[in-house]
Design an enzyme around this catalytic site. Structure first.
Site, PDB file in Angstrom:
ATOM      1  N   ASN A 165      -3.768   0.075  12.467  1.00  0.00           N
ATOM      2  CA  ASN A 165      -3.558  -0.348  11.076  1.00  0.00           C
ATOM      3  C   ASN A 165      -2.894   0.740  10.224  1.00  0.00           C
ATOM      4  O   ASN A 165      -2.750   0.578   9.023  1.00  0.00           O
ATOM      5  CB  ASN A 165      -4.888  -0.800  10.451  1.00  0.00           C
ATOM      6  CG  ASN A 165      -5.943   0.287  10.465  1.00  0.00           C
ATOM      7  OD1 ASN A 165      -5.676   1.413  10.882  1.00  0.00           O
ATOM      8  ND2 ASN A 165      -7.135  -0.037  10.010  1.00  0.00           N
ATOM      9  N   PHE A 202       0.014   2.875   8.480  1.00  0.00           N
ATOM     10  CA  PHE A 202       1.346   2.461   8.016  1.00  0.00           C
ATOM     11  C   PHE A 202       1.896   3.427   6.993  1.00  0.00           C
ATOM     12  O   PHE A 202       1.168   4.258   6.425  1.00  0.00           O
ATOM     13  CB  PHE A 202       1.280   1.051   7.401  1.00  0.00           C
ATOM     14  CG  PHE A 202       0.441   0.975   6.140  1.00  0.00           C
ATOM     15  CD1 PHE A 202       0.924   1.448   4.915  1.00  0.00           C
ATOM     16  CD2 PHE A 202      -0.837   0.439   6.168  1.00  0.00           C
ATOM     17  CE1 PHE A 202       0.156   1.393   3.760  1.00  0.00           C
ATOM     18  CE2 PHE A 202      -1.630   0.388   5.013  1.00  0.00           C
ATOM     19  CZ  PHE A 202      -1.118   0.869   3.809  1.00  0.00           C
ATOM     20  N   ASN A 249     -12.967   7.790   5.877  1.00  0.00           N
ATOM     21  CA  ASN A 249     -13.873   7.979   7.024  1.00  0.00           C
ATOM     22  C   ASN A 249     -14.346   9.425   6.974  1.00  0.00           C
ATOM     23  O   ASN A 249     -13.647  10.315   7.460  1.00  0.00           O
ATOM     24  CB  ASN A 249     -13.121   7.803   8.359  1.00  0.00           C
ATOM     25  CG  ASN A 249     -12.916   6.365   8.759  1.00  0.00           C
ATOM     26  OD1 ASN A 249     -13.302   5.448   8.047  1.00  0.00           O
ATOM     27  ND2 ASN A 249     -12.300   6.164   9.899  1.00  0.00           N
ATOM     28  N   SER A 282      -1.580  -4.150  -2.436  1.00  0.00           N
ATOM     29  CA  SER A 282      -2.493  -3.014  -2.381  1.00  0.00           C
ATOM     30  C   SER A 282      -2.871  -2.714  -3.822  1.00  0.00           C
ATOM     31  O   SER A 282      -2.233  -3.218  -4.750  1.00  0.00           O
ATOM     32  CB  SER A 282      -1.822  -1.802  -1.739  1.00  0.00           C
ATOM     33  OG  SER A 282      -1.596  -2.029  -0.368  1.00  0.00           O
ATOM     34  N   HIS A 285     -12.600   0.146   0.765  1.00  0.00           N
ATOM     35  CA  HIS A 285     -11.472   0.939   1.281  1.00  0.00           C
ATOM     36  C   HIS A 285     -10.261   0.107   1.657  1.00  0.00           C
ATOM     37  O   HIS A 285      -9.218   0.642   1.998  1.00  0.00           O
ATOM     38  CB  HIS A 285     -11.909   1.785   2.464  1.00  0.00           C
ATOM     39  CG  HIS A 285     -11.769   1.116   3.811  1.00  0.00           C
ATOM     40  ND1 HIS A 285     -12.315  -0.109   4.112  1.00  0.00           N
ATOM     41  CD2 HIS A 285     -11.134   1.521   4.939  1.00  0.00           C
ATOM     42  CE1 HIS A 285     -12.029  -0.420   5.364  1.00  0.00           C
ATOM     43  NE2 HIS A 285     -11.314   0.544   5.886  1.00  0.00           N
ATOM     44  N   GLY A 286     -10.370  -1.207   1.635  1.00  0.00           N
ATOM     45  CA  GLY A 286      -9.222  -2.017   2.029  1.00  0.00           C
ATOM     46  C   GLY A 286      -9.565  -3.487   1.954  1.00  0.00           C
ATOM     47  O   GLY A 286     -10.542  -3.880   1.319  1.00  0.00           O
ATOM     48  N   GLY A 333     -10.179  -5.414   4.714  1.00  0.00           N
ATOM     49  CA  GLY A 333     -11.135  -5.799   5.748  1.00  0.00           C
ATOM     50  C   GLY A 333     -10.547  -6.915   6.595  1.00  0.00           C
ATOM     51  O   GLY A 333      -9.909  -7.837   6.071  1.00  0.00           O
ATOM     52  N   LYS A 355       5.457   0.840  10.895  1.00  0.00           N
ATOM     53  CA  LYS A 355       4.183   0.874  11.621  1.00  0.00           C
ATOM     54  C   LYS A 355       4.402   1.326  13.054  1.00  0.00           C
ATOM     55  O   LYS A 355       5.520   1.336  13.549  1.00  0.00           O
ATOM     56  CB  LYS A 355       3.583  -0.532  11.661  1.00  0.00           C
ATOM     57  CG  LYS A 355       3.050  -1.024  10.349  1.00  0.00           C
ATOM     58  CD  LYS A 355       2.308  -2.325  10.508  1.00  0.00           C
ATOM     59  CE  LYS A 355       0.964  -2.136  11.120  1.00  0.00           C
ATOM     60  NZ  LYS A 355      -0.027  -1.526  10.236  1.00  0.00           N
TER      61      LYS A 355
END
Lengths: 136, 487
Positions: B209, B211, B336, B391, B410-411, B413, B486
């Site tokens: 994931n 990028f 993380n 985003s 954080h995103g 999901g 990516k």
């Protein structure tokens, strides 16, 4: 025989084999099939020999796959054929393959690591079954 | 979607929070609390993620509750979107699984003085050049290589090391979480394998994931905060999502191997081997913390070098230096990580180890760790969505300190497993579909693109809505992608 199973963020590998030696060999193929698009296009021109020590079968499978993944990461070595002898105190395994060649191989996933989550090696009526989830 | 759906208890606390009571499993030390809403609730029961929230509640020394953000999904050990704080004075543990393999995976956002109208005619050339010049994909070496001595300095000093090498500016350091350096890293404790994997991977994007996106500011929600960050509608930004590469994965792997016997040695009962942990004040715990910090420093350098390469590409495509293009870092966050922070627990201030596994720090206004420029608005939080939709930029709010140890989502999901996403994409060209939506995407692997297709993710707008309403963080700006590279 191997297949992938659903895991939301990562990838589950499920391997079935009549005996433990072929279970470990097939698990190695399942790992490399997750890394490269057409595993059969990887020519068996180089050989890698590994010895892994351990009595717990699940940890042994984990360590075997972890070693193979390390050699891929450090030397970009793709392997497609395996022979494994599993003993009570560890295993001796060989893999045949060749270094990654971008002209002929398409890499699909970056497997970050083998995980312990849901790690399984068990004997059933048909032989042996293993499950392992790899972190993508 | 998962192997099993979740049938355990989920009790509504309020419109943005559901509880798994500690009576659910014998051995849970605290409740589980999941921040979500009615709409996302059904989806989260579809796999084992809530069960993982309950499992984390087994960890010795856990404070308040085992928490999960609205982008929660099934991980290994911890769920993705999980937050857990442990107190070293109450036998608290550190768990590498609570950080993940990709130590200090994170996101940074860089602005520019270019607007959509300036970039649109050059977009294809820009994305092609980015794809050519920024290393992506599995096994790609970077153009930066560090020998053992240099790598040691880099692991010790983090982004500061790159400042000395002319590859970062003081402003880049200022706007990176923790100034791009965690104290107490010990590079000598890293294995040779970790170091080998680090030599040529700093400044590479990786795969999965991760990028690099060219984005346009689509909508501003908070003018004051957006102005403080230098964001305007239609402005071009660059978002980078990557982590500590092979070095970090190896550090985690090594730690988990050394912790195999730790639960037995320290008498810790765990429902999942991937939750392996050791007391913070133990040789194993201290060893992991010192190596985890080194890997975190490596990750900040990685994102810094990725940003430098993007700046150079922009300069070459637009014929002006990146300084003239005002390509300044807005902020860099890790999602993380485990950090030793001061928080109030049951009315008492204490220092705890906050594990954020797919969760972002979101300190509120006036927090001393926020750069002066953002002190009044709160810490910027960068939330990557999927490559077709959006985003977000948020700022931390006081609710995060009250409820989630200073943390938000954080995103987006994942909503679909990788295998399901590939099946779904069979016979389709994801790159063409994205192009029809105005997004130019380049990827090393077509399968990778299928797995990462927009549909595979929850709608990030829904996730952000929950953390906004829960008072964990506040909407500042929504960005839409126009160029994606990516692995």
């Amino acid at each position: 025989m191997y297949e992938t199973f659903d895991h939301t963020a990562d990838l589950g590998l499920r391997i079935c084999a009549p005996d433990l030696n072929s279970l470990f060999a097939e698990a190695a193929r399942a790992l490399f099939a997750a890394l490269v698009e057409n595993l059969d296009a990887v020519k068996p021109t180089r050989r890698l020999d590994l010895v892994v020590v351990g009595e717990d079968r699940e940890y042994l499978l984990f360590d075997w796959l972890k070693e193979l993944l390390y050699h891929f990461n450090a030397e970009h070595l793709l392997l497609s054929r395996f022979e494994v002898e599993v003993r009570s105190d560890g295993l001796q395994g060989s893999g045949w393959g060749e270094p990654f060649d971008p002209a002929r191989h398409e890499l699909t996933h970056e497997v970050k690591a083998i995980t312990y989550h849901g790690l399984l090696v068990e004997q059933n009526d048909d032989g042996w079954l293993a499950e392992v989830i790899v972190d993508i | 979607m998962g192997k099993d759906t979740f049938h355990g208890p989920l009790e509504r606390v309020d419109a943005c929070c559901w509880r798994i009571p500690k009576s659910y499993k014998q051995g849970m030390r605290v409740d589980g609390l999941i921040f979500t809403d009615e709409r996302l609730l059904e989806q989260l029961k579809q796999d084992q993620a809530p069960d993982q929230v309950a499992n984390v509640a087994f960890l010795p020394g856990i404070q308040h509750a085992s928490l999960a953000m609205p982008d929660i999904h099934w991980g290994y050990g911890f769920c993705i979107g999980g937050v857990c704080a442990t107190d070293p004075n109450e036998g608290g543990v550190i768990s590498p699984g609570g950080v993940g393999y990709d130590i200090n995976c994170g996101v940074r956002l860089m602005r520019s003085n270019l607007f959509y109208r300036d970039v649109k005619p050059h977009l294809r050339a820009l994305v092609d050049d980015l794809f050519r010049n920024v290393p992506t994909g599995v096994g790609r070496s970077g153009r930066y290589s560090f020998d053992k001595k240099e790598l040691r300095c880099l692991l010790n000093e983090g982004s500061l090391y790159l400042l000395g090498r002319g590859l970062a500016t003081p402003s880049d350091i200022e706007y990176t979480e923790a100034h791009g350096r965690l104290d107490g890293a010990d590079p000598d404790k890293l294995s040779d394998r970790a170091l080998v994997r680090g030599t040529d991977q700093c400044g590479t994007l990786g795969s999965g994931n991760h990028f690099l996106e060219v984005q346009v500011v689509d909508q501003i929600f908070d003018e004051v905060a957006a102005t403080a960050m230098g964001l305007e509608k239609d402005m071009i930004c660059v978002m980078i999502h990557s982590g500590s590469r092979g070095l970090g994965y190896q550090v985690c792997d090594d730690a988990l191997a050394s912790l195999r016997n730790a639960p037995k040695k320290y008498g810790i009962e765990l429902p999942d081997r991937q939750l392996a942990c050791a007391p913070i004040a133990s040789p194993e715990g201290e060893h992991y913390i010192a190596t985890m910090r080194a890997a975190a420093n490596f990750a900040w350098c990685n994102r810094q070098l990725l940003m430098q390469q993007a700046r150079e590409v922009f300069a070459s495509v637009f014929g002006r230096s990146w300084q003239e293009l005002q390509m300044n870092l807005i902020y860099d966050v890790c999602h993380n990580i485990a950090k030793f922070e001061e928080h109030a627990v049951d009315g008492k201030r204490k220092k705890v180890w906050v594990h954020r596994k797919g969760a972002t720090r979101a300190f509120p206004p006036e927090h001393p760790e926020i750069p002066a420029m953002y002190r009044k608005i709160g810490q910027p939080v960068i939330i990557p969505g999927d490559m077709g939709r959006a985003s977000w930029v948020l700022v931390g709010q006081p609710g995060s300190m009250e409820k989630t140890f200073g943390t938000t989502c954080h995103g987006a999901g994942r909503a679909m497993s990788r295998t399901a996403a590939v099946k779904d994409a069979a016979g389709r060209r994801i790159d063409k579909e994205l192009e029809a939506r105005g997004v130019i995407a380049r990827a090393q692997s077509r399968k990778g693109l299928a797995e990462e297709q927009p549909k595979a993710y929850k709608n990030v707008d829904d996730v952000v809505e929950v953390v906004h309403r829960a008072g964990l963080s506040k909407k500042v700006a929504r960005m839409r992608p126009i160029g994606v590279i990516k692995g």
